[in-house]
Enzyme design. Sequence first.
Site, short mmCIF file in Angstrom:
data_model
loop_
_atom_site.label_atom_id
_atom_site.label_comp_id
_atom_site.label_asym_id
_atom_site.label_seq_id
_atom_site.Cartn_x
_atom_site.Cartn_y
_atom_site.Cartn_z
N CYS A 115 -16.44 -14.30 -12.40
CA CYS A 115 -15.90 -14.89 -11.16
C CYS A 115 -15.43 -16.33 -11.34
CB CYS A 115 -16.98 -14.86 -10.09
SG CYS A 115 -17.57 -13.19 -9.80
N HIS A 255 -16.20 -19.79 -4.42
CA HIS A 255 -16.09 -18.37 -4.75
C HIS A 255 -16.71 -17.57 -3.60
CE1 HIS A 255 -16.39 -14.54 -6.52
NE2 HIS A 255 -17.67 -14.62 -6.83
N ASN A 285 -15.76 -9.59 -2.21
CA ASN A 285 -15.80 -10.41 -3.43
C ASN A 285 -14.68 -9.96 -4.37
OD1 ASN A 285 -16.40 -11.58 -5.90
ND2 ASN A 285 -18.60 -11.16 -5.80
#
Length: 331
Positions: A115, A255, A285
């Site tokens: 990520c 994030h 996500n």
Amino acid sequence: MAKTYGKITGWGAYAPPRIITNHELEATLDTSHDWIVQRTGIHARHVADANETTSTMAVKASWSALAKAGIPSTELDLILVATSSPDYFTPPVSSMVQSMLGAHDVPAMTIVTGCTGFVYALVTAYQFIETGAYRNILVVGVELLSRFVNWEERSVSVLFGDAAGAVVVQPSDEPCGLEGYVLGSDGTNGQAIIMPAGGSARPFSEDVLQEGSHYLQMNGREVFKFATRVIGPSCDEALRLAGKSMADVDWIIPHQANLRIIQAAAKDMDIPLDRWIVNIDQYANTSAASIPLALAESLESGRVKPTDTLLLVSFGAGMTWASAVLQMQPN
Ligand code: UT7
């Protein structure tokens, strides 16, 4: 010699049109809209259809970013693609993107840090800009994780979505750009986010297929604890290196892994939630795509201005973390 700064002149994002709501998932999984919203803040995710791949999504976001920057793909000097869900192990997806953009012979590399990939790639781009090695750099964060999760298992599949985001970085004589950054990695707990099979440690086989060990697995609680532990200190350190304080920051773009993680960080750092860009409700996500997607979307809506001071912060597989104080364009 005068310092060369890096200016972000273009941005773009792409999310596949198919939206899967939590209510739709209730039909096939032992889950509920309420559980997903309460534990994560996610209401829906965009999921690629069979015609789409990681490279096609990356290219769509890239064309938007190039159009905004007003440069043809043939003018690029470097292409960086951050992803953990490429079309193939090899060839690198970055070379596929380079070819599909018609950016003949332009160097291209894939950055695989989970990520945190987009922030790692952005920091890499700035090194080349500031040394004068390259002038026009495309940085993409893209993820098609819906093909790497087990849709029959509830704990991971509900969390992820597909998307791409891209920016173009070019030199500037006027002060702006990457003012401070922190990159970190601690592999000791790397098993917390893992695709156990399909790589050299455990090649693909009948057993792997039966077990489903080629799918993404995550120890959610471990990752949650890790994320809430690293966000504050890595933001503080990036600000210290930039010679700035939180009062100088217009927007924090974190994030988007879990709304509760963002809320915990906001509380811990004593920064009201309305200074954090949050879009996890609509996209879930999207891993390496989440920051460039949130950035492009909030620039397009006018909420964030290119001259604002931004604090990007990310965490994920590795385990890795990355934060950056960024002023995209000079005041
Ligand atoms: O981007 C990479 C970084 N990733 C992250 O940052 C993710 C970080 N972790 C998280 O966001 C959270 O840990 C999760 C959202 C993954 C899970 O939330 P949690 O509050 O930590 O739940 P849990 O894993 O402790 O599970 C609680 C319960 C369990 O049931 P029991 O054992 O208490 O009976 C799970 O089986 O919730 C159950 N559960 C579900 N129930 C309904 C797990 N997934 C689901 C589901 N629907 N989808």
